[in-house]
Structure formats: C-alpha cells, structure tokens
Design a protein around this motif. Structure first.
Motif, PDB file in Angstrom:
ATOM      1  N   MET A 197       0.819  -1.217   0.000  1.00  0.00           N
ATOM      2  CA  MET A 197       0.000   0.000   0.000  1.00  0.00           C
ATOM      3  C   MET A 197       0.854   1.269   0.000  1.00  0.00           C
ATOM      4  SD  MET A 197      -3.259  -0.488  -0.177  1.00  0.00           S
ATOM      5  CE  MET A 197      -3.414  -1.976  -1.113  1.00  0.00           C
ATOM      6  N   ARG A 198       2.067   1.186   0.537  1.00  0.00           N
ATOM      7  CA  ARG A 198       2.937   2.360   0.590  1.00  0.00           C
ATOM      8  C   ARG A 198       4.385   1.911   0.736  1.00  0.00           C
ATOM      9  NH1 ARG A 198      -0.173   2.336   4.979  1.00  0.00           N
ATOM     10  NH2 ARG A 198      -1.399   4.066   4.179  1.00  0.00           N
ATOM     11  N   GLY A 199       5.283   2.888   0.625  1.00  0.00           N
ATOM     12  CA  GLY A 199       6.690   2.614   0.920  1.00  0.00           C
ATOM     13  C   GLY A 199       7.520   2.236  -0.294  1.00  0.00           C
ATOM     14  N   PRO A 200       8.828   1.937  -0.055  1.00  0.00           N
ATOM     15  CA  PRO A 200       9.766   1.677  -1.157  1.00  0.00           C
ATOM     16  C   PRO A 200       9.360   0.506  -2.045  1.00  0.00           C
ATOM     17  CG  PRO A 200      10.913   1.781   0.973  1.00  0.00           C
ATOM     18  CD  PRO A 200       9.451   1.914   1.255  1.00  0.00           C
ATOM     19  N   GLU A 201       8.794  -0.575  -1.435  1.00  0.00           N
ATOM     20  CA  GLU A 201       8.433  -1.717  -2.285  1.00  0.00           C
ATOM     21  C   GLU A 201       7.313  -1.324  -3.253  1.00  0.00           C
ATOM     22  OE1 GLU A 201       8.249  -5.810  -0.822  1.00  0.00           O
ATOM     23  OE2 GLU A 201       6.403  -6.032  -1.994  1.00  0.00           O
TER      24      GLU A 201
END
Ligand code: GSH
Length: 210
Positions: free
Chosen positions: A83-87
């Motif tokens: 849903m969010r972040g680097p990945e």
C-alpha cells in the motif's frame, strides 16, 4: 462488472488476470477496438480498452486506474502491491516499464499494419530502441531476483504486467523478443503462463487489419 476488451491486449489481459486472482466475478465483452469501436465508445469515448463498467454503471478507464480500484476493493491483505513505501514504488516502476513497453509494442504494431505507405523509419527505430532498452533493464532486474516472483513468494502486479507484455511482444514482434537474449524474462514468462489464471485468460494476437 463488465470488462471490455480482448485478451490479446496486454493491458486487458493484465486486468482480467487480476480479476481472476482476486476471485472477483465479472462479465467479459471481447469487443475489438477497431471493428467494434462504436460499442466501446458508448462507454469510453477514447475507444480504448480495457474499459471496466461497474455494477453501479460507473465506468473506469486506464489499466492502472482500474487495478488501483481493484486493489482498494480487495484491501491491503490481498492487494498484489504494497500500500505504501519503497516496495510499492519499486513495483510501480516495474509495472510502468512493462506498460510503457506495451505502449511502444502496440504503437509499433499499428505502424506496421495500419500505415498504407511505408512505415516511418524514425518512429520504428525509436520504438525498437525503447523496446530493446526496457527489455534489457527488465532482464537485468529479473536475473538479480532469486525468488519465484519478482517481489517474493507471492505473485504481484509486476509479475503479471511483465508476463502479459512479454507474450504480446513475442507474438507481435518476434524479432525483438529473442528468448535466448532474455533468459530470465523468458523463464519468468514461462512460470507465469503455466498458472491457471494465465491459461484461462488468454487470446492469440489478432492485429487490426489495415
Ligand atoms: N494506457 C492505456 C493503454 C491501453 C491501450 O493501448 N489499449 C489498446 C489495445 S492494446 C487500445 O485500446 N488501442 C486502441 C487505441 O489506442 O486507439 C491503459 O493502460 O489502459
């Protein structure tokens, strides 16, 4: 829900496979963008596919926006992207490379089959350079990943987007997708194509007639 468009489109197929994997029931209307453009226009004046008609009558266009809606529907536990972040950013970048490659492969096909005169060399060279450049980058990235899927042990949007465009590129432009040059991508495609959803949601390429 009605999914409009034929599965020889890497964009439509990508959405169809996500719907299957999310176990969301849908009706499929395999209308041809050229042959049945008027029918598509009743839902999407761009006459492009995929077009998704919701049960409420609301119409969603653009594969990325459609998948965003489906991800929101199934929720964070099931969505095939973080849903969010680097990945999330990394997944979206692989998807953007794959769909950008699909855009170029589709443009190049139209250039070859629809242009009455000789195809534009400047355009063909540009599309081929873009396709080759993206394939080389994706090959490098996939070769560096040792997990069954791009981001671990579960299939995600990046896996589907890449597999769908590889099939399309291989059918539309076999000379540009020589599997010997891209072994990691070829293995990725073979692995995905063996999955039941990919076996079910497929259609051999039927290019528009010029
Ligand atoms: N950016 C669009 C691209 C979709 C697309 O190019 N679809 C093709 C079929 S593969 C199409 O509708 N072609 C007809 C046209 O562009 O006029 C998406 O992601 O949905």
């Amino acid at each position: 829900m009605i999914l409009i468009g034929q599965y020889d489109s890497p964009f439509v197929r990508r959405v169809g496979i996500a719907l299957k994997l999310y176990e969301l029931p849908f009706e499929h209307q395999p209308w041809s963008t050229f042959g049945e453009g008027d029918r598509i226009a009743a839902y999407n004046p761009l006459r492009r596919v995929p077009t998704l008609v919701l049960a409420s009558g609301e119409v969603l266009i653009e594969s990325t926006a459609i998948l965003d809606y489906l991800d929101e529907w199934v929720g964070p536990g099931k969505a095939m992207v973080a849903m969010r972040g680097p990945e999330r950013r990394h997944v979206l970048k692989i998807c953007a490379l794959a769909t950008g490659l699909a855009d170029k492969a589709v443009s190049l096909l139209y250039e070859h089959v629809l242009r009455k005169k000789k195809a534009s060399k400047i355009w063909v060279d540009r599309c081929e350079a873009q396709i080759g450049g993206v394939l080389a980058l994706l090959e490098k990235e996939r070769a560096a990943v040792k997990t069954p899927y791009w981001f671990g042990t579960h299939i995600g949007h990046a896996d589907i987007a890449v597999a769908c465009v590889l099939r399309f590129a291989g059918e539309a432009h076999p000379q540009l997708f020589d599997t010997a040059r891209y072994p990691a991508l070829a293995a990725h495609a073979a692995h995905c194509e063996a999955l039941p959803a990919f076996v079910e949601i497929v259609q051999p390429l039927a290019p528009p007639k010029g």
